[in-house]
Scaffold this motif. Structure first.
Motif, PDB file in Angstrom:
ATOM      1  N   VAL A   1       1.009  -1.243   0.070  1.00 44.34           N
ATOM      2  CA  VAL A   1      -0.116   0.133   0.059  1.00 44.34           C
ATOM      3  C   VAL A   1       0.929   1.252   0.161  1.00 44.34           C
ATOM      4  N   LEU A   2       2.151   1.187   0.458  1.00 46.58           N
ATOM      5  CA  LEU A   2       3.030   2.326   0.549  1.00 46.58           C
ATOM      6  C   LEU A   2       3.172   2.731  -0.868  1.00 46.58           C
ATOM      7  N   PHE A   3       3.639   1.608  -1.537  1.00 43.19           N
ATOM      8  CA  PHE A   3       3.887   2.047  -3.121  1.00 43.19           C
ATOM      9  C   PHE A   3       2.697   2.498  -3.821  1.00 43.19           C
ATOM     10  N   GLU A   4       1.677   1.855  -3.808  1.00 43.23           N
ATOM     11  CA  GLU A   4       0.478   2.485  -4.344  1.00 43.23           C
ATOM     12  C   GLU A   4       0.083   3.671  -4.011  1.00 43.23           C
ATOM     13  N   ARG A   5       0.278   4.346  -2.858  1.00 38.65           N
ATOM     14  CA  ARG A   5       0.078   5.673  -2.243  1.00 38.65           C
ATOM     15  C   ARG A   5       1.233   6.533  -3.017  1.00 38.65           C
ATOM     16  N   ALA A   6       2.318   6.039  -3.080  1.00 35.35           N
ATOM     17  CA  ALA A   6       3.309   7.054  -3.719  1.00 35.35           C
ATOM     18  C   ALA A   6       3.098   7.158  -5.118  1.00 35.35           C
ATOM     19  N   ALA A   7       2.674   5.823  -5.621  1.00 33.37           N
ATOM     20  CA  ALA A   7       2.542   6.139  -7.412  1.00 33.37           C
ATOM     21  C   ALA A   7       1.205   7.144  -7.319  1.00 33.37           C
TER      22      ALA A   7
END
Length: 190
Positions: free
Chosen positions: A133-139
């Motif tokens: 989820v960290l990477f999804e938010r960052a994207a």
């Protein structure tokens, strides 16, 4: 003087007590000396109670690991930046999971050898599940290009954290966590 009998545990309370006892036995004595009898003694019950739930010690080991992971689930931080999210998650793992990482790597070596599995099989993935989820938010924030993310890159900071823990069997200094994120991980995403 009134003598009170201990309350009989049933259902979820009994299962939790048994899994807690199994985890305590693993951390105290390792897999090599892990037996249903030892867990039963530690839980204050008999081996047949264990065998009604788990067919053998390997099944109980897997259940104990799943239990500990579920009880110590880490929520994904949302600080507004990938750098801080990853550092916050790494700091939380560093503060709460040193014993788990050590037990899963050192105490369970015999288990992996006997069963032909590895820590990733017990963890059901190569990195902290809340990390995705960290990477999804960052994207979504436009911080990173999701096409540059592979599973290996997403797992990298957590793999390096685990490596550091296994090198010292102790929490990793904060400056090392920052170095992992700032000089190794984030440059891969730019």
């Amino acid at each position: 003087m009134e003598v009170r009998m201990p309350e009989r545990r049933r259902g979820a309370a009994l299962e939790k007590a048994l899994l807690d006892a199994a985890w305590e036995e693993l951390t105290a004595n390792g897999y090599a000396r892990f037996t249903m009898d030892a867990v039963g003694r530690r839980a204050g019950t008999s081996p047949p109670v264990l065998y009604r739930r788990w067919a053998d010690r390997d099944e109980l080991v897997r259940a104990a690991i799943a239990h500990v992971l579920e009880e110590s689930r880490i929520d994904a931080p949302d600080t507004g930046s990938l750098r801080e999210d990853v550092l916050t998650l790494m700091r939380t793992i560093n503060a709460t999971r040193v014993q788990l990482v050590t037990v899963m790597s050192v105490h369970l070596a015999g288990y992996y050898q006997e069963t032909g599995t590895g820590p990733g099989d017990l963890l059901a993935g190569g990195h902290e599940p809340s990390g995705d989820v960290l990477f999804e938010r960052a994207a979504a924030r436009g911080e990173i290009d999701p096409d540059r993310l592979s599973d290996r890159i997403k797992a990298l900071p957590f793999d390096l954290l685990r490596h550091e823990i296994l090198t010292t069997y102790a929490p990793v200094p904060d400056h090392v966590l920052e170095e992992i994120v700032d000089t190794i991980f984030l440059p891969l995403l730019r």
